[in-house]
Design a protein around this motif. Structure first.
Motif, PDB file in Angstrom:
ATOM      1  N   SER A 246       0.819  -1.221   0.000  1.00  0.00           N
ATOM      2  CA  SER A 246       0.000   0.000   0.000  1.00  0.00           C
ATOM      3  C   SER A 246       0.849   1.266   0.000  1.00  0.00           C
ATOM      4  CB  SER A 246      -0.960  -0.004   1.203  1.00  0.00           C
ATOM      5  OG  SER A 246      -1.840  -1.106   1.144  1.00  0.00           O
ATOM      6  N   ASN A 247       1.793   1.300  -0.931  1.00  0.00           N
ATOM      7  CA  ASN A 247       2.558   2.504  -1.222  1.00  0.00           C
ATOM      8  C   ASN A 247       2.462   2.757  -2.720  1.00  0.00           C
ATOM      9  OD1 ASN A 247       4.138   3.678   1.216  1.00  0.00           O
ATOM     10  ND2 ASN A 247       4.373   1.459   1.470  1.00  0.00           N
ATOM     11  N   SER A 248       3.430   3.469  -3.281  1.00  0.00           N
ATOM     12  CA  SER A 248       3.455   3.723  -4.722  1.00  0.00           C
ATOM     13  C   SER A 248       4.809   3.321  -5.304  1.00  0.00           C
ATOM     14  CB  SER A 248       3.168   5.200  -5.006  1.00  0.00           C
ATOM     15  OG  SER A 248       1.871   5.569  -4.560  1.00  0.00           O
ATOM     16  N   PHE A 249       5.364   2.232  -4.802  1.00  0.00           N
ATOM     17  CA  PHE A 249       6.641   1.749  -5.311  1.00  0.00           C
ATOM     18  C   PHE A 249       6.487   1.320  -6.769  1.00  0.00           C
ATOM     19  CE2 PHE A 249       7.442   0.785  -0.700  1.00  0.00           C
ATOM     20  CZ  PHE A 249       8.509   1.662  -0.555  1.00  0.00           C
ATOM     21  N   THR A 250       7.541   1.541  -7.547  1.00  0.00           N
ATOM     22  CA  THR A 250       7.531   1.194  -8.964  1.00  0.00           C
ATOM     23  C   THR A 250       8.733   0.305  -9.287  1.00  0.00           C
ATOM     24  OG1 THR A 250       8.744   3.241  -9.444  1.00  0.00           O
ATOM     25  CG2 THR A 250       6.340   3.304  -9.643  1.00  0.00           C
ATOM     26  N   GLY A 251       8.790  -0.120 -10.547  1.00  0.00           N
ATOM     27  CA  GLY A 251       9.892  -0.964 -10.976  1.00  0.00           C
ATOM     28  C   GLY A 251       9.619  -2.429 -10.693  1.00  0.00           C
ATOM     29  N   SER A 252      10.641  -3.240 -10.865  1.00  0.00           N
ATOM     30  CA  SER A 252      10.505  -4.679 -10.679  1.00  0.00           C
ATOM     31  C   SER A 252      10.863  -5.083  -9.254  1.00  0.00           C
ATOM     32  CB  SER A 252      11.413  -5.415 -11.669  1.00  0.00           C
ATOM     33  OG  SER A 252      12.763  -5.030 -11.460  1.00  0.00           O
ATOM     34  N   ILE A 253      10.561  -6.324  -8.920  1.00  0.00           N
ATOM     35  CA  ILE A 253      10.922  -6.874  -7.609  1.00  0.00           C
ATOM     36  C   ILE A 253      12.389  -7.294  -7.673  1.00  0.00           C
ATOM     37  CG2 ILE A 253      10.434  -8.651  -5.896  1.00  0.00           C
ATOM     38  CD1 ILE A 253       7.632  -8.877  -7.121  1.00  0.00           C
ATOM     39  N   PRO A 254      13.242  -6.690  -6.860  1.00  0.00           N
ATOM     40  CA  PRO A 254      14.664  -7.015  -6.944  1.00  0.00           C
ATOM     41  C   PRO A 254      14.941  -8.471  -6.559  1.00  0.00           C
ATOM     42  CG  PRO A 254      14.312  -4.983  -5.701  1.00  0.00           C
ATOM     43  CD  PRO A 254      12.975  -5.630  -5.876  1.00  0.00           C
ATOM     44  N   THR A 255      15.738  -9.130  -7.363  1.00  0.00           N
ATOM     45  CA  THR A 255      16.150 -10.497  -7.031  1.00  0.00           C
ATOM     46  C   THR A 255      16.901 -10.534  -5.713  1.00  0.00           C
ATOM     47  OG1 THR A 255      16.319 -10.988  -9.383  1.00  0.00           O
ATOM     48  CG2 THR A 255      17.430 -12.491  -7.885  1.00  0.00           C
ATOM     49  N   GLU A 256      17.561  -9.436  -5.367  1.00  0.00           N
ATOM     50  CA  GLU A 256      18.348  -9.382  -4.132  1.00  0.00           C
ATOM     51  C   GLU A 256      17.498  -9.634  -2.886  1.00  0.00           C
ATOM     52  OE1 GLU A 256      20.587  -7.054  -7.194  1.00  0.00           O
ATOM     53  OE2 GLU A 256      18.494  -7.276  -6.576  1.00  0.00           O
ATOM     54  N   LEU A 257      16.208  -9.310  -2.954  1.00  0.00           N
ATOM     55  CA  LEU A 257      15.352  -9.515  -1.776  1.00  0.00           C
ATOM     56  C   LEU A 257      15.211 -10.993  -1.427  1.00  0.00           C
ATOM     57  CD1 LEU A 257      12.475  -6.906  -2.284  1.00  0.00           C
ATOM     58  CD2 LEU A 257      14.569  -6.703  -0.947  1.00  0.00           C
ATOM     59  N   THR A 258      15.447 -11.861  -2.386  1.00  0.00           N
ATOM     60  CA  THR A 258      15.326 -13.295  -2.113  1.00  0.00           C
ATOM     61  C   THR A 258      16.535 -13.831  -1.356  1.00  0.00           C
ATOM     62  OG1 THR A 258      16.329 -13.931  -4.229  1.00  0.00           O
ATOM     63  CG2 THR A 258      13.938 -13.589  -4.191  1.00  0.00           C
ATOM     64  N   LEU A 259      17.511 -12.961  -1.067  1.00  0.00           N
ATOM     65  CA  LEU A 259      18.675 -13.368  -0.267  1.00  0.00           C
ATOM     66  C   LEU A 259      18.359 -13.353   1.225  1.00  0.00           C
ATOM     67  CD1 LEU A 259      21.480 -11.377  -2.140  1.00  0.00           C
ATOM     68  CD2 LEU A 259      20.865 -13.790  -2.409  1.00  0.00           C
ATOM     69  N   ASN A 260      17.192 -12.807   1.587  1.00  0.00           N
ATOM     70  CA  ASN A 260      16.782 -12.793   3.002  1.00  0.00           C
ATOM     71  C   ASN A 260      16.309 -14.190   3.390  1.00  0.00           C
ATOM     72  OD1 ASN A 260      17.278 -10.011   3.174  1.00  0.00           O
ATOM     73  ND2 ASN A 260      15.231  -9.526   2.435  1.00  0.00           N
ATOM     74  N   ILE A 261      17.253 -15.030   3.759  1.00  0.00           N
ATOM     75  CA  ILE A 261      16.980 -16.464   3.895  1.00  0.00           C
ATOM     76  C   ILE A 261      16.047 -16.796   5.050  1.00  0.00           C
ATOM     77  CG2 ILE A 261      19.119 -17.164   2.768  1.00  0.00           C
ATOM     78  CD1 ILE A 261      20.368 -17.498   5.528  1.00  0.00           C
ATOM     79  N   LYS A 262      15.869 -15.884   6.004  1.00  0.00           N
ATOM     80  CA  LYS A 262      14.983 -16.144   7.142  1.00  0.00           C
ATOM     81  C   LYS A 262      13.607 -15.491   6.972  1.00  0.00           C
ATOM     82  CE  LYS A 262      18.612 -16.834  10.601  1.00  0.00           C
ATOM     83  NZ  LYS A 262      19.134 -16.428  11.938  1.00  0.00           N
ATOM     84  N   LEU A 263      13.385 -14.849   5.842  1.00  0.00           N
ATOM     85  CA  LEU A 263      12.142 -14.121   5.639  1.00  0.00           C
ATOM     86  C   LEU A 263      10.936 -15.052   5.672  1.00  0.00           C
ATOM     87  CD1 LEU A 263      11.421 -11.134   5.109  1.00  0.00           C
ATOM     88  CD2 LEU A 263      11.249 -11.710   2.690  1.00  0.00           C
ATOM     89  N   MET A 264       9.948 -14.699   6.527  1.00  0.00           N
ATOM     90  CA  MET A 264       8.735 -15.498   6.668  1.00  0.00           C
ATOM     91  C   MET A 264       7.506 -14.761   6.138  1.00  0.00           C
ATOM     92  SD  MET A 264       9.437 -17.012  10.521  1.00  0.00           S
ATOM     93  CE  MET A 264       7.960 -18.032  10.507  1.00  0.00           C
TER      94      MET A 264
END
Length: 398
Positions: A246-264
């Motif tokens: 619920s913001n106005s972020f644009t662009g693609s989803i960065p692949t780098e975010l998938t490095l958060n190995i503990k993300l639930m």
């Protein structure tokens, strides 16, 4: 200690002011009523005063309490003390815990609180506070927990809070605070959790937040933030929840975010993101809930997304479309025989009838629908139910 004394009624006696050697006064969960007597200001040796859930205690906090220069804990949570926030509390320099949440206090936060350099926890959530956050709060050098949610605060987040090097928890949500997120907050490298949800923040998300390596939970949902999602957040390998929806972020989803190995918990719904969800998302085995919906430009279908529930109770929200729609019934397929989407269409060996995958078992169509559709072996499915067999998984499109 009269804690849990539900049967204790009446008012707090003014004669308590004569107990000059008293060090601890605990009246939590009693049925005492009336106001806090001014005579409490005479208890010069008092170090703890707690009236948690004394719902019948009303009136203002006496200014005389400013004389309690040895008081370390003042806890009035869920009592009904009211009136303006006392300026005199700034003189109680020994305070380490000031817990005033869910009371009826109103008015502005006095700048004198900046003198409380020993304060560890300041909780003033769910009050009627107005005005701005004083810049002097940046002087509270021992502060670890700052919680001010659900107030009527306005203005910007003061840059001075970036000086609170001991801060572990910053919770200021559901206010009317606007402006940008100060880059000075990137110096808060001890932070474990930050919640700025439901404010009026604008501008881009500071990429330097990637330096908060102890971060466990980050929530900036329901603001008006713009620009791309910072790739630097991928360095926060201890983070378990990230809410950017619920913001106005644009662009693609960065692949780098998938490095958060503990993300639930990962929520980026209701933005203006585009592109394809990174394939690496499928291999994040710790994920429990993923929210991607309401990003019209995202095409999130991957064949691995069909198997994502194998690793736990995932919740991948439906995207607007698949990258390749299912084809129409090809030439040669039996009449009424549904076809597979291209991502799961097995190869057709030489001699195999066109449109009839070799991996599909013999189909016997019963007159009534079975209660369970098995995943392997000779299989029966209801008449007219489309089916697709690939990698031992059925995709049923009812």
């Amino acid at each position: 200690n009269m804690k849990w004394g539900y049967g204790i009624t009446g008012t707090v006696p003014t004669t308590m002011g004569n107990m000059i050697s008293l060090q601890s006064l605990l009246l939590d969960y009693t049925s005492l009523s009336g106001t806090i007597p001014t005579e409490i200001g005479q208890l010069s040796k008092l170090t703890i005063l707690s009236m948690t859930v004394c719902r019948l205690i009303t009136g203002v906090i006496p200014t005389e309490m400013g004389n309690l220069d040895k008081l370390k804990s003042l806890i009035l949570t869920q009592s009904h003390v009211s009136g303006p926030f006392p300026n005199e509390l700034g003189g109680m320099t020994a305070l380490t815990y000031l817990l005033l949440e869910s009371t009826d206090l109103t008015g502005t936060i006095p700048s004198s609180l900046g003198s409380l350099t020993n304060l560890v926890s300041f909780l003033c959530a769910n009050l009627g506070l107005t005005g701005t956050i004083p810049t002097t709060m940046g002087l509270m050098s021992s502060l670890k927990n700052l919680n001010m949610f659900s107030n009527k605060l306005i203005g910007d987040f003061p840059t001075s809070l970036g000086s609170l090097s001991a801060l572990l928890y910053l919770t200021i949500y559901s206010t009317s605070i606007g402006g940008t997120i100060p880059t000075q907050y990137c110096a808060l490298t001890s932070l474990i959790a930050i919640n700025m949800q439901g404010n009026s923040l604008t501008g881009t998300f500071p990429s330097c937040f990637g330096s908060m390596l102890n971060m466990d939970s980050m929530n900036v949902a329901s603001n008006s933030l713009t620009g791309p999602l910072p790739t630097s957040l991928g360095t926060l390998t201890k983070m378990r929840s990230l809410y950017l929806s619920s913001n106005s972020f644009t662009g693609s989803i960065p692949t780098e975010l998938t490095l958060n190995i503990k993300l639930m918990w990962f929520s980026i719904s209701s933005n203006s993101l585009t592109g394809v969800v990174p394939m690496e998302l499928c291999s994040m085995t710790s994920l429990y809930n993923v929210a991607i919906s309401n990003n019209p430009g995202i095409v999130c279908y991957h064949s691995c997304m069909n198997d994502i529930r194998i690793f736990g109770s995932y919740n991948v929200d439906e995207c607007s479309a698949s990258p390749t729609p299912a084809p129409t019934n090809p030439t040669g397929a039996p009449s009424g025989q549904p076809t597979c989407v291209p991502s799961c269409q097995p190869s057709i060996p030489t001699g195999q009838p066109t449109g009839q995958p070799s991996s599909v078992p013999t189909i016997t169509r019963p007159t009534s629908s079975p209660s369970v559709v098995p995943t392997s072996g000779p299989t029966t499915i209801p008449t007219g139910v489309p089916y697709c067999k690939s990698h031992s998984h059925w995709l049923l499109f009812y």
